[in-house]
Design a protein around this motif. Structure first.
Motif, mmCIF file in Angstrom:
data_model
loop_
_atom_site.group_PDB
_atom_site.id
_atom_site.type_symbol
_atom_site.label_atom_id
_atom_site.label_comp_id
_atom_site.label_asym_id
_atom_site.label_seq_id
_atom_site.Cartn_x
_atom_site.Cartn_y
_atom_site.Cartn_z
ATOM 1 N N HIS A 192 0.852 -1.193 0.000
ATOM 2 C CA HIS A 192 0.000 0.000 0.000
ATOM 3 C C HIS A 192 0.882 1.236 0.000
ATOM 4 O O HIS A 192 1.713 1.421 0.900
ATOM 5 C CB HIS A 192 -0.917 0.035 1.225
ATOM 6 C CG HIS A 192 -1.795 1.260 1.252
ATOM 7 N ND1 HIS A 192 -2.962 1.346 0.508
ATOM 8 C CD2 HIS A 192 -1.661 2.454 1.882
ATOM 9 C CE1 HIS A 192 -3.508 2.540 0.701
ATOM 10 N NE2 HIS A 192 -2.732 3.224 1.523
ATOM 11 N N MET A 193 0.682 2.096 -1.001
ATOM 12 C CA MET A 193 1.430 3.346 -1.096
ATOM 13 C C MET A 193 0.676 4.456 -0.383
ATOM 14 O O MET A 193 -0.536 4.619 -0.568
ATOM 15 C CB MET A 193 1.634 3.730 -2.557
ATOM 16 C CG MET A 193 2.632 2.867 -3.287
ATOM 17 S SD MET A 193 4.329 3.104 -2.692
ATOM 18 C CE MET A 193 4.645 4.785 -3.270
ATOM 19 N N GLY A 194 1.395 5.244 0.393
ATOM 20 C CA GLY A 194 0.778 6.360 1.090
ATOM 21 C C GLY A 194 0.590 7.582 0.224
ATOM 22 O O GLY A 194 0.359 8.681 0.735
ATOM 23 N N SER A 195 0.672 7.414 -1.079
ATOM 24 C CA SER A 195 0.535 8.509 -2.035
ATOM 25 C C SER A 195 -0.380 8.067 -3.164
ATOM 26 O O SER A 195 -0.804 6.912 -3.229
ATOM 27 C CB SER A 195 1.912 8.883 -2.614
ATOM 28 O OG SER A 195 2.480 7.770 -3.275
ATOM 29 N N THR A 196 -0.668 9.004 -4.065
ATOM 30 C CA THR A 196 -1.401 8.640 -5.276
ATOM 31 C C THR A 196 -0.466 8.004 -6.302
ATOM 32 O O THR A 196 -0.783 6.981 -6.901
ATOM 33 C CB THR A 196 -2.084 9.875 -5.873
ATOM 34 O OG1 THR A 196 -2.938 10.466 -4.899
ATOM 35 C CG2 THR A 196 -2.906 9.501 -7.096
ATOM 36 N N GLY A 197 0.697 8.607 -6.504
ATOM 37 C CA GLY A 197 1.670 8.050 -7.435
ATOM 38 C C GLY A 197 2.304 6.783 -6.896
ATOM 39 O O GLY A 197 2.649 6.702 -5.712
ATOM 40 N N VAL A 198 2.468 5.790 -7.760
ATOM 41 C CA VAL A 198 3.041 4.508 -7.334
ATOM 42 C C VAL A 198 4.334 4.181 -8.065
ATOM 43 O O VAL A 198 4.859 3.071 -7.940
ATOM 44 C CB VAL A 198 2.023 3.361 -7.539
ATOM 45 C CG1 VAL A 198 0.804 3.556 -6.661
ATOM 46 C CG2 VAL A 198 1.619 3.236 -9.011
ATOM 47 N N ASP A 199 4.877 5.135 -8.826
ATOM 48 C CA ASP A 199 6.063 4.853 -9.614
ATOM 49 C C ASP A 199 7.259 4.356 -8.795
ATOM 50 O O ASP A 199 8.059 3.578 -9.324
ATOM 51 C CB ASP A 199 6.461 6.072 -10.454
ATOM 52 C CG ASP A 199 6.459 7.367 -9.670
ATOM 53 O OD1 ASP A 199 5.361 7.903 -9.418
ATOM 54 O OD2 ASP A 199 7.551 7.844 -9.308
ATOM 55 N N PRO A 200 7.430 4.740 -7.496
ATOM 56 C CA PRO A 200 8.586 4.203 -6.762
ATOM 57 C C PRO A 200 8.564 2.688 -6.582
ATOM 58 O O PRO A 200 9.611 2.092 -6.300
ATOM 59 C CB PRO A 200 8.497 4.912 -5.402
ATOM 60 C CG PRO A 200 7.772 6.176 -5.680
ATOM 61 C CD PRO A 200 6.752 5.791 -6.713
ATOM 62 N N VAL A 201 7.397 2.046 -6.718
ATOM 63 C CA VAL A 201 7.342 0.592 -6.541
ATOM 64 C C VAL A 201 6.990 -0.133 -7.833
ATOM 65 O O VAL A 201 6.779 -1.352 -7.825
ATOM 66 C CB VAL A 201 6.338 0.192 -5.435
ATOM 67 C CG1 VAL A 201 6.734 0.834 -4.119
ATOM 68 C CG2 VAL A 201 4.903 0.564 -5.793
ATOM 69 N N MET A 202 6.962 0.574 -8.942
ATOM 70 C CA MET A 202 6.602 -0.062 -10.205
ATOM 71 C C MET A 202 7.844 -0.537 -10.952
ATOM 72 O O MET A 202 8.041 -0.245 -12.131
ATOM 73 C CB MET A 202 5.797 0.902 -11.072
ATOM 74 C CG MET A 202 4.356 1.081 -10.647
ATOM 75 S SD MET A 202 3.330 -0.399 -10.896
ATOM 76 C CE MET A 202 3.226 -1.007 -9.223
ATOM 77 N N PHE A 203 8.695 -1.298 -10.267
ATOM 78 C CA PHE A 203 9.847 -1.879 -10.942
ATOM 79 C C PHE A 203 9.455 -3.258 -11.483
ATOM 80 O O PHE A 203 8.396 -3.812 -11.138
ATOM 81 C CB PHE A 203 11.065 -1.928 -10.017
ATOM 82 C CG PHE A 203 10.816 -2.524 -8.664
ATOM 83 C CD1 PHE A 203 11.061 -3.866 -8.422
ATOM 84 C CD2 PHE A 203 10.345 -1.735 -7.621
ATOM 85 C CE1 PHE A 203 10.846 -4.421 -7.178
ATOM 86 C CE2 PHE A 203 10.127 -2.272 -6.369
ATOM 87 C CZ PHE A 203 10.377 -3.631 -6.150
ATOM 88 N N PRO A 204 10.251 -3.844 -12.364
ATOM 89 C CA PRO A 204 9.811 -5.035 -13.107
ATOM 90 C C PRO A 204 9.331 -6.195 -12.244
ATOM 91 O O PRO A 204 8.365 -6.879 -12.599
ATOM 92 C CB PRO A 204 11.058 -5.412 -13.923
ATOM 93 C CG PRO A 204 11.759 -4.122 -14.142
ATOM 94 C CD PRO A 204 11.554 -3.346 -12.880
ATOM 95 N N GLU A 205 9.988 -6.452 -11.109
ATOM 96 C CA GLU A 205 9.595 -7.596 -10.290
ATOM 97 C C GLU A 205 8.186 -7.427 -9.727
ATOM 98 O O GLU A 205 7.439 -8.408 -9.598
ATOM 99 C CB GLU A 205 10.603 -7.796 -9.150
ATOM 100 C CG GLU A 205 11.973 -8.254 -9.596
ATOM 101 C CD GLU A 205 12.880 -7.121 -10.036
ATOM 102 O OE1 GLU A 205 14.073 -7.387 -10.256
ATOM 103 O OE2 GLU A 205 12.411 -5.965 -10.167
ATOM 104 N N VAL A 206 7.819 -6.208 -9.389
ATOM 105 C CA VAL A 206 6.468 -5.965 -8.887
ATOM 106 C C VAL A 206 5.460 -6.053 -10.020
ATOM 107 O O VAL A 206 4.396 -6.671 -9.891
ATOM 108 C CB VAL A 206 6.383 -4.589 -8.188
ATOM 109 C CG1 VAL A 206 4.932 -4.232 -7.865
ATOM 110 C CG2 VAL A 206 7.214 -4.598 -6.911
ATOM 111 N N ARG A 207 5.775 -5.447 -11.147
ATOM 112 C CA ARG A 207 4.851 -5.487 -12.283
ATOM 113 C C ARG A 207 4.556 -6.923 -12.718
ATOM 114 O O ARG A 207 3.415 -7.261 -13.066
ATOM 115 C CB ARG A 207 5.439 -4.705 -13.465
ATOM 116 C CG ARG A 207 5.413 -3.195 -13.307
ATOM 117 C CD ARG A 207 5.885 -2.529 -14.589
ATOM 118 N NE ARG A 207 5.926 -1.077 -14.484
ATOM 119 C CZ ARG A 207 4.890 -0.275 -14.727
ATOM 120 N NH1 ARG A 207 3.722 -0.800 -15.082
ATOM 121 N NH2 ARG A 207 5.015 1.028 -14.622
ATOM 122 N N ALA A 208 5.561 -7.763 -12.703
ATOM 123 C CA ALA A 208 5.408 -9.121 -13.218
ATOM 124 C C ALA A 208 4.872 -10.092 -12.173
ATOM 125 O O ALA A 208 4.428 -11.182 -12.512
ATOM 126 C CB ALA A 208 6.743 -9.626 -13.752
#
Length: 321
Positions: A72-88
């Protein structure tokens, strides 16, 4: 011995309010950590609450996420956790959509008024003890292009319309007669020439990164002002500096920049037609508590095995509208 599901809370300089976190502590083991201890705190954890939502620490600690099911991100933007391992992977990502909408909209209106009424110039004259009559611009009737059609973009559009501005937007899907944006186009460069103000609030994705480059700034009116409340990486910073210096655009209000924090000797600090704030456009008094409350409410869903709120489409990089 630890009992119950393990919730890791990644924090920065401050901790979440302990009283607000009580409903989580009653039913789970809560591990607080900063970036330096994230790897250790992730082992065995099923949930990661990214309270320090500007952190870039998760990719380096991902090897330790052996049981993680939900971020859970404490923000609206989630780009800090959108690296390949999370996306896949199978980990669900949610955000704190809705908390910052009105505050950011108010910030945008405030910056537009600062430009139109030249409030920084008035302050400089006041500090010099100079009484000088000047005229100012009207914002009523001016056209603003909102780039990004999510909830924050809609809140911005509604407030600017209430102030008498004409609003258009750029998004992923073209449409007419939108209740907030009027007309939504898909071609940024085709829409830019008609705007007196351009507001960037698009999420940071591979498609939007560097969307405001030399070509985009050249398409804008020479008297247009650029307001960025999205992400600094939406902009090619050197191209923005060049456009401000050569008069391609008249000014910029930047709550986000690339890089952050902006180095002390960066040319953006010295340009007279630029207003910079330190990524705080949505930080109203009480926002930290709001972040915790949003997480706790979603935790109630998670612990009861109900659908989570604000689930991010990891292909898109944001919560679908």
């Amino acid at each position: 011995m630890e009992q119950g599901p393990i919730i890791t809370v990644l924090h920065g300089d401050s901790l979440p309010d302990d009283d607000l976190m009580a409903p989580v502590r009653e039913r789970a083991v809560v591990r607080y950590t900063d970036a330096s201890g994230l790897s250790t705190a992730l082992r065995g954890a099923e949930v990661l609450f990214v309270y320090d939502f500007l952190t870039r620490a998760l990719p380096g600690a991902w090897h330790a996420a052996d049981a993680l099911r939900w971020i859970h991100m404490g923000s609206t933007g989630v780009d800090p956790v959108m690296f390949p391992e999370v996306r896949a992977g199978d980990v669900v990502v949610t955000n704190t959509r809705g908390l910052f909408d009105s505050a950011i909209a108010e910030y945008v209106l405030g910056q537009i008024l600062c430009f139109a009424k030249d409030l920084p110039g008035s302050l400089r004259l006041q500090q010099s003890g100079v009484w000088r009559h000047r005229e100012s611009e009207r914002i009523s009737g001016a056209t603003v292009l909102v780039v990004g059609t999510g909830p924050i973009g809609r809140a911005i559009a509604r407030l600017l319309r209430a102030a008498g501005m004409t609003v258009r937007a750029v998004g992923r899907r073209a449409r007419a007669e939108d209740p907030d944006f009027g007309t939504v186009g898909v071609d940024l460069h085709a829409e830019l020439p008609g705007a007196d103000y351009v507001v960037a609030i698009a999420p940071l994705t591979p498609q939007t990164r560097n969307m405001f480059d030399a070509k985009a700034f050249a398409a804008m009116k020479p008297h247009a002002r650029f307001v960025n409340v999205g992400r600094g990486e939406l902009v090619v910073t050197d191209d923005l500096v060049a456009a401000l210096r050569d008069g391609s655009i008249a000014g910029a209000a930047l709550d986000v920049v690339d890089p952050e924090p902006l180095p002390a000797r960066h040319p953006l600090w010295q340009l007279p037609n630029v207003m910079i704030t330190p990524h705080n456009s949505g930080d109203f008094m009480g926002w930290r508590g709001g972040i915790v409350t949003a997480f706790v409410e979603n935790f109630e869903n998670w612990i009861a095995d109900r659908p989570l709120d604000n689930v991010v489409d990891k292909e898109l990089g944001y919560v679908p509208g």
